[in-house]
Scaffold this motif. Sequence first.
Motif, PDB file in Angstrom:
ATOM      1  N   ASP A 197       0.825  -1.198   0.000  1.00 31.34           N
ATOM      2  CA  ASP A 197       0.000   0.000   0.000  1.00 31.34           C
ATOM      3  C   ASP A 197       0.865   1.255   0.000  1.00 31.34           C
ATOM      4  N   ARG A 198       1.936   1.262   0.780  1.00 30.62           N
ATOM      5  CA  ARG A 198       2.848   2.407   0.772  1.00 30.62           C
ATOM      6  C   ARG A 198       3.484   2.589  -0.606  1.00 30.62           C
TER       7      ARG A 198
ATOM      8  N   ARG B 282       1.299   4.347  -3.168  1.00 32.80           N
ATOM      9  CA  ARG B 282       1.303   5.801  -2.988  1.00 32.80           C
ATOM     10  C   ARG B 282       2.560   6.428  -3.588  1.00 32.80           C
TER      11      ARG B 282
ATOM     12  N   ARG C  82      -5.161   0.402  -6.533  1.00 30.40           N
ATOM     13  CA  ARG C  82      -4.893   0.167  -5.116  1.00 30.40           C
ATOM     14  C   ARG C  82      -4.054  -1.097  -4.959  1.00 30.40           C
TER      15      ARG C  82
END
Length: 546
Positions: free
Chosen positions: A170-171, A174, A197
């Motif tokens: 998830d990091r 981003r 995502r």
Amino acid sequence: MSPHPRQPVFAPNGAVATSQPLAAAAGLAVLRRGGSAVDAALATAITLTVVQPGSNDIGGDLFAIVWDGHRLHGLNGSGRSPAGLTREVVLAATGGRGAEPTAAHGGDQAVGPAMPARGWLPVTVPGAPAGWRDLHERFGRLPFADLFADAVGYAEHGFPVSPRVAASWDRSVRVHAELVGEEYAEWGRVFTVDGGRAPRAGERWRNPDAAGTLRRIAATGAVDFYTGQLAGTLVEHAARTGGVLGGDDLAGHRSTWVDPVRAGYRGHEVWELPPNGQGVAALLALNILDGVELAALDPAERLHWQIEAVKLGFADAHAYVADPERVTVPTAELLTPEYAAARRALVTDTAGTPAPGDPARGGTVYLCAADADGMMVSLIQSNYLGFGSYVVPTGLGFGLQNRGAGFSLDPAHPNVVAPGKRPFHTIIPGFLTRGGEPVGPFGVMGGHMQPQGHVQVVSATVDDALDPQAALDRPRWYWHAGRALLVEPGLAAGGDGVERLRARGHEITVEADPSAFGYGQAIWRLPGGGYVAGSEPRADGCAVGH
């Protein structure tokens, strides 16, 4: 770490330990089919490229230390920079300024312009596929292609993503969202779901393109990766999206067999690979600490000595470590007792910011495996910095490492970027012996944390007689630069030690995020036969045995 810490795994015949359970199970299955410890390590490593892709991938590097039952062997499986990569090319592409220095560039050497961390410029030739083949050719028992079965199955049919992997993924999504350029487009197609995502913990994820790539590597002994169809696709993608990696760069790649180097520590020998890796930083620190009676010190003073020794080790590693095929690295001189004594004399009662000495005058995955015949393997492989460069060749399903971020742009530095050169490397496998007899493989992955983790695990094992699991469970500290120090909550809770360190000038932050302190594994040989293994409590993985 936990009110209910993990228990060590005892096994009579063999063991595997790594940071993702499906990969550990793949290695154990190979052991049970009669494979060697190297076969098990390779099955584990290959599976890790699928089930923990942010930390390593097919497009990464590896290093390994193998105890064959009689002696140690080292394999440097790191790749070199492309022939078209020069300091001038980097400066021209970055407007003459390089990149802003970040934590990616290693300790207090991050001054002045730095190599970019993403895109094509930091991409070096991937060494992992050739490293798998070369280890297998020397030490494998089962057919090479058999070692890919679990990895191909998980890539083709999918697997539920484990929690720590999901969080780091998830990091990385981003990070990817901030990257602009055609070279980053394929990463989003391969490594995100539902329009952008990360997969969630427990969600099934597939990578059929990686399954196809792994099949070709398995069927050709990695030849296709460096001179065949896979190589052609990679080179075409580079030409189309601004890369300098060429066919000759891939075709010219070779692993290097090396002799591990050592430091003595209280009747034991700690082994690391020689440069271009940073293992010498751990050995330098241990050489300093070997002349200090840590057992006679109070906890705060003991930690102070360890921290200051690590700082001195890093100061020298960052000054001198480079590709030994291109420059002279004074490894032997750095590891002499006389040099250790001179560096030890620099430690005072207060936190320091040491400079390198003059010896001439005097994100990653880690795994280990052991088999019933006494063979033991310490293996580490990595992209670097979570999904590496974020460059994914079209249709191949894997990302390329960004190890070139470890180069310097200082023209006077031995590690300055240049064509056909291996960069300063953070990933380091470790091995422990006592009087020349094997104790076992160990490692702690995590960039700048790795030598520090080695020092802390070795001290817990040798100084405090902890088993592998207890040594890995122990709360850790992490130093990056200056006097700043991160400590885990468990260390801060242990009496007044943290306040006493602050009184010595250490600038301490209590950090609850376990990913800051690395992920380790260890397997020790038992005196009566068999093994005891431990696995990192901060990660998803496990130790397994039979």
